[in-house]
Design a protein around this motif. Structure first.
Motif, mmCIF file in Angstrom:
data_model
loop_
_atom_site.group_PDB
_atom_site.id
_atom_site.type_symbol
_atom_site.label_atom_id
_atom_site.label_comp_id
_atom_site.label_asym_id
_atom_site.label_seq_id
_atom_site.Cartn_x
_atom_site.Cartn_y
_atom_site.Cartn_z
ATOM 1 N N SER A 192 0.855 -1.188 0.000
ATOM 2 C CA SER A 192 0.000 0.000 0.000
ATOM 3 C C SER A 192 0.893 1.241 0.000
ATOM 4 O O SER A 192 2.101 1.142 -0.272
ATOM 5 C CB SER A 192 -0.934 -0.037 1.214
ATOM 6 O OG SER A 192 -1.907 0.970 1.092
ATOM 7 N N GLU A 225 -7.147 -1.968 0.670
ATOM 8 C CA GLU A 225 -7.001 -2.242 2.111
ATOM 9 C C GLU A 225 -8.350 -2.604 2.720
ATOM 10 O O GLU A 225 -8.461 -3.565 3.496
ATOM 11 C CB GLU A 225 -6.456 -1.006 2.836
ATOM 12 C CG GLU A 225 -4.999 -0.704 2.571
ATOM 13 C CD GLU A 225 -4.493 0.430 3.467
ATOM 14 O OE1 GLU A 225 -5.273 0.924 4.313
ATOM 15 O OE2 GLU A 225 -3.323 0.818 3.315
ATOM 16 N N CYS A 268 -1.066 -4.875 5.139
ATOM 17 C CA CYS A 268 -1.003 -3.839 4.108
ATOM 18 C C CYS A 268 0.082 -2.861 4.549
ATOM 19 O O CYS A 268 -0.066 -2.187 5.579
ATOM 20 C CB CYS A 268 -2.343 -3.123 3.985
ATOM 21 S SG CYS A 268 -3.646 -4.211 3.376
ATOM 22 N N ARG A 275 1.979 0.378 4.286
ATOM 23 C CA ARG A 275 1.888 1.726 3.709
ATOM 24 C C ARG A 275 3.295 2.284 3.571
ATOM 25 O O ARG A 275 3.879 2.778 4.543
ATOM 26 C CB ARG A 275 1.024 2.621 4.606
ATOM 27 C CG ARG A 275 -0.437 2.218 4.598
ATOM 28 C CD ARG A 275 -1.276 3.119 5.480
ATOM 29 N NE ARG A 275 -2.684 2.756 5.388
ATOM 30 C CZ ARG A 275 -3.643 3.262 6.165
ATOM 31 N NH1 ARG A 275 -3.337 4.156 7.104
ATOM 32 N NH2 ARG A 275 -4.899 2.873 6.005
ATOM 33 N N ALA A 332 -2.861 -2.504 8.697
ATOM 34 C CA ALA A 332 -2.504 -1.522 7.666
ATOM 35 C C ALA A 332 -1.514 -0.608 8.380
ATOM 36 O O ALA A 332 -1.893 0.156 9.267
ATOM 37 C CB ALA A 332 -3.721 -0.760 7.184
ATOM 38 N N LYS A 359 -5.587 2.279 -3.471
ATOM 39 C CA LYS A 359 -4.862 1.574 -2.400
ATOM 40 C C LYS A 359 -5.745 1.453 -1.154
ATOM 41 O O LYS A 359 -5.771 0.408 -0.487
ATOM 42 C CB LYS A 359 -3.554 2.312 -2.071
ATOM 43 C CG LYS A 359 -2.506 2.239 -3.181
ATOM 44 C CD LYS A 359 -1.964 0.822 -3.341
ATOM 45 C CE LYS A 359 -0.883 0.725 -4.391
ATOM 46 N NZ LYS A 359 -0.414 -0.648 -4.602
#
Ligand SMILES: NC(=O)c1ccc[n+]([C@@H]2O[C@H](COP(=O)([O-])OP(=O)(O)OC[C@H]3O[C@@H](n4cnc5c(N)ncnc54)[C@H](O)[C@@H]3O)[C@@H](O)[C@H]2O)c1
Length: 353
Positions: free
Chosen positions: A120, A153, A168, A170, A238, A149
């Motif tokens: 991501s 997620e 995920c 980032r 995430a 993106k």
């Protein structure tokens, strides 16, 4: 262990594959890539894909579940991977980056895969100058790329379970040398400008914040996500992957490059329109969950490796922003020649043999 990695034939993929090979000695790696940039190689003596056990030339929008037979881990890098390409191919960006990514998650889970790692982007934060953004801060995706993106997620979060751990990652803006070098990334652009043009021109007032990460540290983040103990975090994470002191202003990046090129001057276009993207990111959660995987490549090292790599290529293209070192130019060229259709699918006559 068997890892399926999509998008392995891009800028970041070769570094990730090399890293996974070195840290998981007995791993079986299968790559899946539609090969948009297969020919956009830096001066390498061998194709990076020699390092995978199997290479599928396939579109992630069309994947069937047999690709995941016997796999333990899926790493998803395949994407329309920056804002300019996302703006030019908006619908495709949502299809590839979000819909296909979630469908792959479903197929992988049904096939018995136990870990999914999705690349991501911190661009989901959009504009965030005041406070560094944590994972629980409000998101503000400003572009088709960032929206895609975030949608991925959200879709992937619903799939996570005790037997299917989803991470995920980032990532900030990537930088560094690669067998498939990109110059459409801020630090890479500055080093290329310093070499080819003898100056660095900042196309904004230089104040926007832009966290960065070297591709080698992205690869270590992916290793962490493959190994992580889900009891310490959540089944779905995430998470911002990077280092707090790698939140730089654009002007600081330019000055750091200039320090390695004594005759190069930095020109700031103070009258330029403000950059809409500016964000600082807080990496405390990654520090807490992944203390052994924190980024280790310094800004100076990334610049030095780019400088050495570009000089070794004999790089001198003053008009590199019009070249195939920019991913959007590659896609536009393939579409205009009818090799790819406007949905970025290979036209029959352009299909790889
Ligand atoms: N480069 C960065 O600054 C950065 C930052 C944060 C996150 N990311 C993410 O990391 C991942 C890798 O980035 P990158 O810089 O290597 O991108 P890249 O564009 O260089 O590579 C992406 C790869 O995906 C493949 N691909 C695209 N659409 C496909 C499709 N429909 N089917 C199969 N393959 C397809 C392309 O052929 C390419 O090889 C991407 O998901 C990107 O969004 C990148």
């Amino acid at each position: 262990m068997k890892i399926v990695i999509t998008g392995n034939m891009g800028y970041v993929g070769p570094t990730v594959v090399a890293h996974l090979r070195s840290v998981f000695p007995n791993v079986e790696i299968a790559g899946v890539d539609s090969c948009f940039f297969g020919h956009s190689l830096t001066n390498v003596d061998r194709l990076p894909e020699v390092s995978v056990d199997v290479q599928h030339f396939a579109d992630v929008r069309d994947l069937k579940s047999d690709v995941f037979d016997g796999a333990d881990v899926v790493v998803q890098l395949a994407a329309i991977s920056n804002d300019p390409m996302g703006n030019a191919f908006e619908a495709v960006t949502m299809d590839v980056n979000a819909q296909a990514a979630v469908r792959i998650g479903q197929l992988a889970k049904q096939s018995g895969v136990s870990r999914l790692v999705f690349a991501s982007s911190c661009s989901v934060y959009g504009f965030a100058e005041k406070e560094a953004k944590t994972e629980s801060s409000a998101v503000n995706p400003l572009t088709a790329y960032a929206r895609s993106k975030l949608a991925a997620e959200e879709g992937l979060s619903g799939l996570a379970s005790d037997g299917f751990i989803v991470s995920c990652l980032r990532f900030p803006t990537a930088c560094g040398m690669s067998p498939r070098l990109r110059l459409d990334l801020v630090l890479n652009d500055f080093v290329a400008s310093a070499i080819a043009q003898g100056r660095i021109e900042i196309l904004s007032d230089g104040t926007p914040w832009r966290p960065i990460i070297d591709t080698k540290d992205m690869a270590r983040g992916i290793e962490w996500a493959i190994r992580r103990d889900a009891r310490l975090g959540n089944r779905f994470e995430a998470i911002n992957v990077g280092r707090d002191d790698a939140n730089y202003r654009i002007s600081e990046l330019a000055e750091a490059v200039a320090r390695q090129f004594p005759s190069v001057e930095v020109e700031i276009r103070r009258a330029a329109a403000p950059d809409k993207r500016s964000y600082r990111v807080d990496f405390a959660r990654y520090r807490a969950l992944a203390p052994d995987y924190l980024p280790t490549v310094s800004l100076e090292q990334s610049i030095g490796e780019l400088k050495d790599g570009l000089l070794a290529m004999g790089f001198a293209d003053r008009k590199f922003r019009e070249s195939t070192h920019m991913r959007l130019n590659v896609l536009r060229g393939l579409v205009s020649r009818g090799v790819l259709d406007d949905q970025l699918r290979w036209a029959a006559r352009g299909r790889p043999a």
